[in-house]
Design an enzyme around this catalytic site. Structure first.
Site, PDB file in Angstrom:
ATOM      1  N   SER A  44       0.808  -1.230   0.000  1.00  0.00           N
ATOM      2  CA  SER A  44       0.000   0.000   0.000  1.00  0.00           C
ATOM      3  C   SER A  44       0.831   1.266   0.000  1.00  0.00           C
ATOM      4  CB  SER A  44      -0.902   0.031   1.239  1.00  0.00           C
ATOM      5  OG  SER A  44      -1.726  -1.090   1.266  1.00  0.00           O
ATOM      6  N   HIS A  75      -3.071  -0.095  -5.053  1.00  0.00           N
ATOM      7  CA  HIS A  75      -2.236  -1.154  -5.612  1.00  0.00           C
ATOM      8  C   HIS A  75      -2.415  -1.135  -7.129  1.00  0.00           C
ATOM      9  CE1 HIS A  75      -1.158  -3.451  -1.895  1.00  0.00           C
ATOM     10  NE2 HIS A  75      -2.064  -2.616  -1.433  1.00  0.00           N
ATOM     11  N   HIS A  97      -4.307  -9.607  -1.715  1.00  0.00           N
ATOM     12  CA  HIS A  97      -4.425  -9.951  -0.295  1.00  0.00           C
ATOM     13  C   HIS A  97      -5.435 -11.073  -0.102  1.00  0.00           C
ATOM     14  CE1 HIS A  97      -3.241  -5.710  -0.554  1.00  0.00           C
ATOM     15  NE2 HIS A  97      -2.569  -5.913   0.563  1.00  0.00           N
ATOM     16  N   TYR A  99      -7.680 -11.006   2.120  1.00  0.00           N
ATOM     17  CA  TYR A  99      -9.002 -10.410   2.404  1.00  0.00           C
ATOM     18  C   TYR A  99      -9.785 -10.054   1.142  1.00  0.00           C
ATOM     19  CZ  TYR A  99      -6.754  -5.822   1.717  1.00  0.00           C
ATOM     20  OH  TYR A  99      -6.071  -4.750   1.200  1.00  0.00           O
ATOM     21  N   GLU A 100      -9.099 -10.036   0.003  1.00  0.00           N
ATOM     22  CA  GLU A 100      -9.806  -9.755  -1.246  1.00  0.00           C
ATOM     23  C   GLU A 100     -10.617 -10.957  -1.720  1.00  0.00           C
ATOM     24  OE1 GLU A 100      -7.421  -7.344  -4.219  1.00  0.00           O
ATOM     25  OE2 GLU A 100      -5.890  -7.694  -2.707  1.00  0.00           O
ATOM     26  N   ALA A 127       2.565  -1.736   4.392  1.00  0.00           N
ATOM     27  CA  ALA A 127       2.086  -0.716   5.317  1.00  0.00           C
ATOM     28  C   ALA A 127       1.616  -1.466   6.557  1.00  0.00           C
ATOM     29  CB  ALA A 127       0.918   0.029   4.691  1.00  0.00           C
ATOM     30  N   MET A 225      -1.901  -6.964   7.186  1.00  0.00           N
ATOM     31  CA  MET A 225      -2.798  -7.955   6.555  1.00  0.00           C
ATOM     32  C   MET A 225      -2.131  -8.631   5.356  1.00  0.00           C
ATOM     33  SD  MET A 225      -6.149  -5.511   6.490  1.00  0.00           S
ATOM     34  CE  MET A 225      -6.503  -4.381   7.848  1.00  0.00           C
ATOM     35  N   SER A 226      -0.807  -8.647   5.325  1.00  0.00           N
ATOM     36  CA  SER A 226      -0.127  -9.195   4.140  1.00  0.00           C
ATOM     37  C   SER A 226       1.196  -9.830   4.511  1.00  0.00           C
ATOM     38  CB  SER A 226       0.095  -8.068   3.127  1.00  0.00           C
ATOM     39  OG  SER A 226       1.053  -7.154   3.610  1.00  0.00           O
ATOM     40  N   ASN A 249       0.429   4.191  10.501  1.00  0.00           N
ATOM     41  CA  ASN A 249      -0.460   4.698  11.573  1.00  0.00           C
ATOM     42  C   ASN A 249      -0.104   3.957  12.845  1.00  0.00           C
ATOM     43  OD1 ASN A 249      -1.876   2.438   9.867  1.00  0.00           O
ATOM     44  ND2 ASN A 249      -2.688   2.250  11.960  1.00  0.00           N
ATOM     45  N   HIS A 261      -8.022   4.057   5.613  1.00  0.00           N
ATOM     46  CA  HIS A 261      -7.134   3.690   4.512  1.00  0.00           C
ATOM     47  C   HIS A 261      -6.474   4.920   3.876  1.00  0.00           C
ATOM     48  CE1 HIS A 261      -5.484   1.014   1.535  1.00  0.00           C
ATOM     49  NE2 HIS A 261      -6.076   1.641   0.537  1.00  0.00           N
TER      50      HIS A 261
HETATM   51  N1  HPA Z   1      -3.718  -2.692  11.034  1.00  0.00           N
HETATM   52  C1  HPA Z   1      -3.649  -3.640  10.069  1.00  0.00           C
HETATM   53  N2  HPA Z   1      -3.123  -3.396   8.888  1.00  0.00           N
HETATM   54  C2  HPA Z   1      -2.645  -2.169   8.637  1.00  0.00           C
HETATM   55  C3  HPA Z   1      -2.698  -1.145   9.590  1.00  0.00           C
HETATM   56  C4  HPA Z   1      -3.265  -1.429  10.857  1.00  0.00           C
HETATM   57  O1  HPA Z   1      -3.345  -0.577  11.761  1.00  0.00           O
HETATM   58  N3  HPA Z   1      -2.147  -0.048   9.015  1.00  0.00           N
HETATM   59  C5  HPA Z   1      -1.766  -0.405   7.760  1.00  0.00           C
HETATM   60  N4  HPA Z   1      -2.061  -1.696   7.524  1.00  0.00           N
END
Ligand code: HPA
Length: 291
Positions: A44, A75, A97, A99-100, A127, A225-226, A249, A261
């Protein structure tokens, strides 16, 4: 038809993952004379590096046999083969991912293709949310280890020994020598860099504050998540891995603010210059000279 079913159909039912990976590798080689030494998976907001490659060939994922198409915002969804500091690399500008809706095998199929292309080194960038309160938003963190909490594993199913062993060792998931190179180069660039443990959850929702307290308790510094499925598959094939997280973050509950996001993408864009500089410094050393 679901995106996952379409990808499966495109891969051709019945043929082995090994044969499919060979097919993808051959297809990629038919598009360029360059032969990559290093694979990059850029997550990301971090795909900008691929725009700066020279002598580049860009191939949309949907053209490559077996590759799934990325549906995530931020992406780009193409493979870029080109040179960085004289070193030939294959960069995934965006990843798919779990989750997709893709299976763990679909998510990791590009890494299988890289293995069949003879690639022995990979850089995976993502990210992530910062769980370790010593991190600042925008920090780059080198992965020392991971915790797989995705609830899936790409190696489930019959094992193909041509890829690797049934029970691969994961005690050195992230190469200590690559981490040392990245640490040294970051210091040369006067960049602050830390190390940490990455916990992978399936997503797509961000975590609850209670989940973040739990993750901290079990030893995680970052959450995302990756990356973990790709690293498992890379290690299965003996590919050495450098993992880099951008703390886009602070994780849920640390600051009195919600996570979105857009913020994740903005932070990725903000660290682009630093991230690109670090990759440029690290790649020639990982390749052990130019090719
Ligand atoms: N949690 C999960 N995945 C992420 C986050 C998060 O805070 N930030 C960027 N990808």
């Amino acid at each position: 038809m679901s995106a996952a079913a379409a990808a499966k159909k495109k891969r051709g039912a019945g043929s082995s993952e090994f044969a499919e990976a060979e097919r993808a590798a051959k297809f990629i080689f038919s598009k360029t004379k360059l032969r990559p030494k290093i694979a990059l998976v850029l997550g990301s907001g971090l795909g900008g590096f691929a725009d700066e490659l020279t002598e580049a060939t860009r191939i949309p994922y949907e053209k490559i046999p077996g590759f799934a198409k990325s549906t995530a915002v931020g992406h780009a969804g193409r493979l870029v083969i080109g040179k960085a500091e004289g070193v030939v690399v294959a960069a995934m500008q965006g990843r798919v991912h779990y989750y997709e809706g893709y299976s763990a095998k679909e998510v990791t199929f590009p890494m299988r293709a890289f293995g069949r292309m003879g690639i022995k080194s990979a850089i995976l960038a993502n990210a992530a949310g910062g769980i370790n309160t010593g991190y600042k938003q925008g920090a780059l963190v080198l992965l020392r280890d991971h915790i797989n909490l995705m609830g899936v594993n790409p190696l489930i199913g019959a094992n193909d020994e041509r890829f690797g062993p049934r029970f691969p060792d994961m005690s050195k998931a992230y190469s200590a020598p690559y981490r040392a190179i990245a640490g040294e180069e970051a210091r040369q660039l006067k960049m602050e860099i830390q190390e940490g443990v990455y916990a992978a959850l399936s997503g797509p929702n961000y975590e609850t504050p209670a989940e973040i307290r739990y993750l901290r308790t079990i030893g995680a510094d970052l959450v995302g998540m990756s990356t973990v499925p790709e690293v498992i598959v890379a290690r299965h094939m003996g590919i050495e891995v450098l993992g880099i997280s951008c703390v886009t973050n602070m994780a849920a509950g640390i600051l009195d603010q919600t996570i979105n996001h857009e913020e994740v993408m903005e932070t990725g864009a903000r660290v682009r210059t630093q991230f690109v500089a670090l990759l440029r410094a690290v790649i020639p050393r990982m390749a052990g000279g130019k090719n």
